[in-house]
Motif scaffolding. Structure first.
Motif, short mmCIF file in Angstrom:
data_model
loop_
_atom_site.label_atom_id
_atom_site.label_comp_id
_atom_site.label_asym_id
_atom_site.label_seq_id
_atom_site.Cartn_x
_atom_site.Cartn_y
_atom_site.Cartn_z
N MET B 31 -95.28 28.20 38.15
CA MET B 31 -95.90 28.25 39.47
C MET B 31 -97.16 29.10 39.46
O MET B 31 -97.16 30.23 38.97
CB MET B 31 -94.92 28.84 40.49
N PHE B 33 -100.43 30.16 42.29
CA PHE B 33 -100.77 30.17 43.70
C PHE B 33 -102.23 30.57 43.86
O PHE B 33 -102.76 31.34 43.07
CB PHE B 33 -99.90 31.18 44.47
N TYR B 35 -104.73 32.32 46.80
CA TYR B 35 -104.76 33.04 48.07
C TYR B 35 -106.21 33.31 48.45
O TYR B 35 -107.10 33.39 47.60
CB TYR B 35 -104.04 34.39 47.94
N LEU B 43 -103.86 38.88 52.79
CA LEU B 43 -103.92 37.68 51.97
C LEU B 43 -103.24 36.52 52.68
O LEU B 43 -102.17 36.68 53.27
CB LEU B 43 -103.21 37.91 50.63
N LEU B 45 -102.04 32.49 51.91
CA LEU B 45 -101.82 31.49 50.88
C LEU B 45 -102.58 30.21 51.21
O LEU B 45 -102.46 29.68 52.33
CB LEU B 45 -100.32 31.20 50.74
N GLU B 58 -101.00 24.87 52.43
CA GLU B 58 -100.48 25.51 53.62
C GLU B 58 -101.22 24.98 54.85
O GLU B 58 -102.32 24.40 54.75
CB GLU B 58 -100.63 27.01 53.53
N LEU B 92 -108.02 34.76 45.21
CA LEU B 92 -107.16 35.29 44.16
C LEU B 92 -106.16 34.24 43.70
O LEU B 92 -105.58 33.53 44.53
CB LEU B 92 -106.38 36.51 44.63
N GLN B 103 -94.56 38.24 41.18
CA GLN B 103 -95.81 37.49 41.24
C GLN B 103 -96.94 38.44 40.85
O GLN B 103 -97.04 39.54 41.40
CB GLN B 103 -96.02 36.93 42.65
N TYR B 104 -97.79 38.01 39.93
CA TYR B 104 -98.89 38.82 39.44
C TYR B 104 -100.21 38.16 39.82
O TYR B 104 -100.33 36.93 39.79
CB TYR B 104 -98.79 38.99 37.93
N PHE B 105 -101.18 39.01 40.12
CA PHE B 105 -102.44 38.52 40.66
C PHE B 105 -103.59 38.74 39.69
O PHE B 105 -103.63 39.73 38.95
CB PHE B 105 -102.76 39.24 41.98
N GLY B 106 -104.53 37.80 39.75
CA GLY B 106 -105.77 37.97 39.03
C GLY B 106 -106.66 38.96 39.76
O GLY B 106 -106.36 39.39 40.88
#
Lengths: 116, 114
Positions: B31, B33, B35, B43, B45, B58, B92, B103-106
């Motif tokens: 997965m 995502f 944002y 944030l 989605l 969304e 992001l 969940q990890y973000f760039g």
């Protein structure tokens, strides 16, 4: 629908004092709860999560949070704040049970300022 | 945790043009995502992008405006089409660690539309 509320836009504390950032949630089911921190001009960093088990969870940088089902809260705490903890903090919730849907709904964020 | 990179890190674009943002992760993930974080806001989605299927958008976001590709398990792109100043935001990408539900973000792409 799932939602998260962070009732305080700003929290100001003196270095060395306890820090609390409040979060309440609204979901129909068993939530997965998260805290993230965002430093200026940087992405979000994961701090900690609650999925199941012990209501008190410990995370990065000395932070912890307590899941309270009856009060639908997940407040972030740190016993002794540092100036370097000054940042923007986000609470988030997901509700994957039965849906396999891991998308996060974020609170509005709380700006923490720790003064020396 | 996963290491995520985004390109470009920032851009200034003219209205009516399009920008494609790339997201690369150092491990295979199911997965991903996308944002949006508007100035001074939280944030929101945009869509969920799973490899092998169309992205799920969304409410308030449509494929014509934000087309997404997910060609493999380590890469995704988000295009912001026909941009207007209201699209000025940080975009992001994030990935879900399947085993531990984190969940990890760039680092984000800061877009300014003039």
């Amino acid at each position: 629908a799932q939602s998260v509320a962070q009732p305080e836009d700003q929290v100001n504390v003196a270095e060395g004092n306890p820090l609390t950032v409040k979060c309440t949630y609204s979901v129909s089911g068993n939530p997965y709860l998260f805290w993230y921190v965002q430093y200026p001009n940087r992405g979000l960093q994961f701090l900690l999560k609650y999925i199941t088990g012990d209501n008190l969870v410990k995370g990065s940088y000395g932070f912890e949070a307590e899941f309270n089902k009856s009060q639908t809260s997940f407040h972030l705490k740190k016993p002794s704040a540092l100036v370097s903890d000054s940042a923007l903090y986000f609470c988030a919730v997901s509700l994957p049970e039965g849906s396999n849907d891991y998308k996060l709904s974020f609170g509005a964020g709380t700006t923490v300022t720790v003064r020396a | 945790s996963a290491v995520i990179s985004q390109k470009p890190s920032r851009d200034i674009c003219q209205r009516g043009t399009s920008l494609t943002i790339q997201c690369q992760v150092d491990s295979q993930v199911t997965m991903m995502f996308w944002y949006r974080q508007q100035p001074g806001q939280s944030l929101t989605l945009i869509a969920t992008a799973n490899q092998g299927s169309e992205a799920t958008y969304e409410s308030g976001f449509v494929i014509d405006k934000f087309p997404i590709s997910r060609p493999n398990l380590t890469f995704s792109t988000l295009t912001v089409s026909n941009m207007s100043p209201e699209d000025s935001s940080i975009y992001l990408c994030s990935v879900l660690s399947d085993s531990i539900y984190e969940q990890y973000f760039g680092p984000g792409t800061r877009l300014t539309v003039t």
